[in-house]
Scaffold this active site. Structure first.
Site, PDB file in Angstrom:
ATOM      1  N   LYS A  22      44.021  37.575  32.053  1.00  0.00           N
ATOM      2  CA  LYS A  22      43.507  38.900  31.687  1.00  0.00           C
ATOM      3  C   LYS A  22      43.253  39.729  32.953  1.00  0.00           C
ATOM      4  O   LYS A  22      43.660  40.876  33.053  1.00  0.00           O
ATOM      5  CB  LYS A  22      42.193  38.769  30.921  1.00  0.00           C
ATOM      6  N   ASN A  23      42.583  39.120  33.936  1.00  0.00           N
ATOM      7  CA  ASN A  23      42.140  39.879  35.108  1.00  0.00           C
ATOM      8  C   ASN A  23      43.255  40.153  36.101  1.00  0.00           C
ATOM      9  O   ASN A  23      43.029  40.829  37.106  1.00  0.00           O
ATOM     10  CB  ASN A  23      40.966  39.170  35.774  1.00  0.00           C
ATOM     11  N   CYS A 123      30.786  45.027  30.600  1.00  0.00           N
ATOM     12  CA  CYS A 123      29.900  43.964  30.109  1.00  0.00           C
ATOM     13  C   CYS A 123      28.446  44.437  30.053  1.00  0.00           C
ATOM     14  O   CYS A 123      28.063  45.422  30.654  1.00  0.00           O
ATOM     15  CB  CYS A 123      30.000  42.757  31.041  1.00  0.00           C
ATOM     16  N   ARG A 128      26.598  47.599  37.171  1.00  0.00           N
ATOM     17  CA  ARG A 128      27.848  47.227  37.839  1.00  0.00           C
ATOM     18  C   ARG A 128      28.386  48.495  38.511  1.00  0.00           C
ATOM     19  O   ARG A 128      29.116  49.265  37.938  1.00  0.00           O
ATOM     20  CB  ARG A 128      28.813  46.614  36.828  1.00  0.00           C
ATOM     21  N   ASP A 323      32.926  33.677  36.898  1.00  0.00           N
ATOM     22  CA  ASP A 323      33.369  33.704  35.500  1.00  0.00           C
ATOM     23  C   ASP A 323      33.377  32.316  34.872  1.00  0.00           C
ATOM     24  O   ASP A 323      33.640  32.190  33.672  1.00  0.00           O
ATOM     25  CB  ASP A 323      34.767  34.319  35.385  1.00  0.00           C
ATOM     26  N   ARG A 417      37.854  39.736  23.983  1.00  0.00           N
ATOM     27  CA  ARG A 417      38.285  40.490  25.167  1.00  0.00           C
ATOM     28  C   ARG A 417      39.072  39.605  26.122  1.00  0.00           C
ATOM     29  O   ARG A 417      39.920  40.078  26.855  1.00  0.00           O
ATOM     30  CB  ARG A 417      37.064  41.042  25.917  1.00  0.00           C
TER      31      ARG A 417
HETATM   32  C1  EPZ Z   1      36.098  41.422  38.408  1.00  0.00           C
HETATM   33  O1  EPZ Z   1      35.103  42.354  38.080  1.00  0.00           O
HETATM   34  C2  EPZ Z   1      36.402  40.680  37.123  1.00  0.00           C
HETATM   35  N1  EPZ Z   1      36.886  41.637  36.119  1.00  0.00           N
HETATM   36  C3  EPZ Z   1      35.137  40.004  36.617  1.00  0.00           C
HETATM   37  O2  EPZ Z   1      35.506  39.231  35.473  1.00  0.00           O
HETATM   38  C4  EPZ Z   1      34.621  39.050  37.697  1.00  0.00           C
HETATM   39  O3  EPZ Z   1      33.394  38.492  37.261  1.00  0.00           O
HETATM   40  C5  EPZ Z   1      34.412  39.809  39.003  1.00  0.00           C
HETATM   41  O4  EPZ Z   1      35.618  40.478  39.387  1.00  0.00           O
HETATM   42  C6  EPZ Z   1      33.987  38.887  40.149  1.00  0.00           C
HETATM   43  O5  EPZ Z   1      34.977  37.930  40.353  1.00  0.00           O
HETATM   44  C7  EPZ Z   1      38.175  42.010  36.144  1.00  0.00           C
HETATM   45  O6  EPZ Z   1      38.943  41.578  36.994  1.00  0.00           O
HETATM   46  C8  EPZ Z   1      38.617  42.966  35.074  1.00  0.00           C
HETATM   47  P1  EPZ Z   1      33.526  42.902  41.645  1.00  0.00           P
HETATM   48  P2  EPZ Z   1      34.713  43.502  39.155  1.00  0.00           P
HETATM   49  O7  EPZ Z   1      33.766  44.332  41.990  1.00  0.00           O
HETATM   50  O8  EPZ Z   1      35.912  43.895  39.918  1.00  0.00           O
HETATM   51  C9  EPZ Z   1      29.467  44.443  43.512  1.00  0.00           C
HETATM   52  C10 EPZ Z   1      35.401  38.533  33.238  1.00  0.00           C
HETATM   53  O9  EPZ Z   1      34.530  37.840  32.679  1.00  0.00           O
HETATM   54  N2  EPZ Z   1      30.098  45.777  43.573  1.00  0.00           N
HETATM   55  O10 EPZ Z   1      34.302  41.856  42.347  1.00  0.00           O
HETATM   56  O11 EPZ Z   1      33.974  44.567  38.435  1.00  0.00           O
HETATM   57  C11 EPZ Z   1      29.175  43.999  42.090  1.00  0.00           C
HETATM   58  O12 EPZ Z   1      27.944  44.519  41.647  1.00  0.00           O
HETATM   59  C12 EPZ Z   1      34.976  39.629  34.194  1.00  0.00           C
HETATM   60  O13 EPZ Z   1      36.638  38.392  33.103  1.00  0.00           O
HETATM   61  C13 EPZ Z   1      29.437  46.802  44.251  1.00  0.00           C
HETATM   62  O14 EPZ Z   1      28.362  46.612  44.785  1.00  0.00           O
HETATM   63  O15 EPZ Z   1      33.704  42.720  40.083  1.00  0.00           O
HETATM   64  C14 EPZ Z   1      29.159  42.493  42.209  1.00  0.00           C
HETATM   65  O16 EPZ Z   1      27.880  42.086  42.651  1.00  0.00           O
HETATM   66  C15 EPZ Z   1      33.464  39.819  34.208  1.00  0.00           C
HETATM   67  N3  EPZ Z   1      30.021  48.029  44.309  1.00  0.00           N
HETATM   68  C16 EPZ Z   1      30.172  42.226  43.328  1.00  0.00           C
HETATM   69  O17 EPZ Z   1      30.401  43.473  43.973  1.00  0.00           O
HETATM   70  C17 EPZ Z   1      31.239  48.276  43.734  1.00  0.00           C
HETATM   71  O18 EPZ Z   1      31.746  49.411  43.845  1.00  0.00           O
HETATM   72  C18 EPZ Z   1      31.501  41.706  42.817  1.00  0.00           C
HETATM   73  O19 EPZ Z   1      31.949  42.607  41.817  1.00  0.00           O
HETATM   74  C19 EPZ Z   1      31.895  47.216  43.062  1.00  0.00           C
HETATM   75  C20 EPZ Z   1      31.302  45.972  42.983  1.00  0.00           C
END
Ligand code: EPZ
Length: 449
Positions: A22-23, A123, A128, A323, A417
């Protein structure tokens, strides 16, 4: 609304198939928007998020055709014609359903030089933020403003300019979004502290096949030389590493001790290093063989007699995936002792814990850590539980598989999802599980006279 009804105590046996990631599917679809032609993507999973994102692409002017067959074990293909991307917008009613729709910011800026994208929902847990996405676009010269809940972005002169940006913290989504904008920017872009998840690497490989000039994929620094145009390609999505990890945990928890369980359509190296190491420390084991007929691998799990407690800390790839945190927690409720599960990426991704404790587990959340007191296999009672987000939902299904009696997992739209036909796959592997419709808000109060 649908629920999953599970009769516990039936061992997981035989084989299960892992679908397309998915991701990774979502960024591949966003990459197709950059090419003024017809892109074909294979091994695309039949999931709500993929369906939602198809509609986001259609709003922008793409034609998306996707006619999956009924058999989840055969890869399904999607054709995206992005010849006419003439409406650079992603509206709130779609973006609110799925955070990854925010990838349209980078895709539309890269393709059209402008974008209006609603701030994302997604979510249920925690804030986020998307600050890294926004700051990364600004580093490429984008002019950004917020207008009534939308991010409105413009590339001066119609084309972004290469720049330099460092992500802190590491962000999968922000890395993908800024790469989408950078590959057709004018000049060189250097991105530091990027995400190295397989989702990002495979997405980068598709961009390279389209003609993008990218160095450093899978390392902490990616360097991009902008090109004037990108070509449409035919490309294979990779297997879902989180689905693979979920089924490995399911086998260790719900398989007959001493038996083996086969997981096909997999790609084991995408699990990273921390998960396989922790998995083997529980006493479970697994082997990897190439598929006889197909491009992927078969992972064969050997179910342990007892499960040893193993504490984990989530980390960006190749660390332990956040995840898989909820699923690991359920496995640890079946372990012979206490373990600690710490999430360093999302500090409040524990909404499944109260529901698990209603099933009789002994989990307590302290800050960004859950302490699990396991007493060996069993000790879980079936009841009605509520899904709150994608990975919390599947952890409740795992608990239901080992519970005494019946478990009803409500609001499985969260599960849909990210898991294609989970009940179909599990019932073919020996689990008594079925999907039932129910009225969530049916009033059972006596009618007022
Ligand atoms: C991706 O989300 C995945 N989703 C998530 O999977 C996964 O949990 C996550 O990466 C971490 O591996 C998809 O790929 C669609 P991040 P993403 O930006 O990109 C902080 C699932 O269950 N952050 O890597 O949104 C954030 O708060 C989903 O399949 C900022 O601070 O996650 C977090 O603490 C859930 N500012 C950390 O970075 C930003 O602008 C990692 O988040 C962006 C993120």
């Amino acid at each position: 609304m649908d629920k999953l009804v599970i009769q516990g105590g039936h061992p997981l046996t035989g084989t299960i198939h892992v679908g397309g990631s998915k991701n990774t599917a979502l960024p591949l679809m966003a990459a197709a928007v950059l090419a003024d032609g017809v892109t074909t993507l294979h091994n695309m999973p039949v999931l709500r998020d993929v369906h939602t994102f198809s509609n986001v692409l259609r709003v922008a002017g793409c034609m998306v055709s996707y006619a999956p067959d009924a058999d989840p074990s055969t890869p399904d293909s999607m054709v995206i014609d992005a010849s006419r991307v003439n409406h650079p917008e992603a509206p709130y009613d779609l973006v609110k359903k799925m955070r990854a729709s925010f990838y349209m910011l980078g895709a539309l800026l890269g393709r059209c030089g402008e974008a209006r994208v609603s701030l994302p929902g997604g979510c249920a847990w925690g804030p986020r933020p998307v600050d890294l996405h926004i700051e990364g676009m600004k580093a490429l010269g984008a002019e950004i403003e917020l207008d009534r809940g939308d991010v409105v972005a413009k590339a001066p002169g119609g084309r972004l300019k290469g720049g330099r940006f460092r992500f802190a913290p590491v962000s999968v989504g922000a890395t993908i979004n800024v790469m989408l904008a950078a590959v057709m920017a004018e000049g060189e872009t250097v991105l530091e502290n990027v995400a190295a998840e397989p989702d990002v690497v495979v997405f980068g490989e598709m961009l390279q096949q389209m003609g993008a000039q990218i160095d450093g994929l899978g390392t902490k620094t990616v360097t991009i030389q902008g090109v004037d145009r990108l070509g449409a390609v035919e490309f294979w999505n990779c297997p879902d590493r989180i689905e693979l990890g979920t089924y490995m945990i399911a086998a260790a928890m719900a398989g007959e001790p001493g038996s083996t369980f086969r997981i096909t359509g997999a790609r084991a190296d995408h699990l990273g290093t921390a998960f396989p190491e922790a998995f083997r420390r529980t006493g479970a084991d697994f082997s990897i063989e190439p598929e006889a007929h197909g491009p992927h691998e078969v992972v064969t799990v050997t179910v342990p007699e007892t499960i040893q407690p193993v504490s984990i800390v989530t980390d960006p790839y190749p660390g332990f995936a956040t995840d898989l945190q909820a699923q690991w927690t359920v496995m640890m409720t079946q372990a012979e002792g206490t373990s600690e599960i710490t999430d360093t990426i999302y500090t409040d991704r524990f909404k499944h814990i109260p529901e698990l404790n209603r099933m009789g587990t002994n989990c307590s959340v302290v800050d960004n850590k859950v302490i699990v007191k396991g007493h060996g296999r069993g000790g879980v009672s079936g009841t009605t539980v509520m899904s709150t987000d994608l990975r919390a939902s599947v952890s409740l299904v795992l608990a239901g598989m080992v519970a005494d009696g019946q478990t009803d997992v409500l609001r499985v739209y969260h599960l849909d999802r990210g898991y294609e036909d989970l009940e179909g796959k599990l019932s073919k592997a020996g689990i008594a599980i079925e999907r039932e419709a129910y009225e969530e808000f049916a009033s059972d109060a006596e009618p007022v006279a």
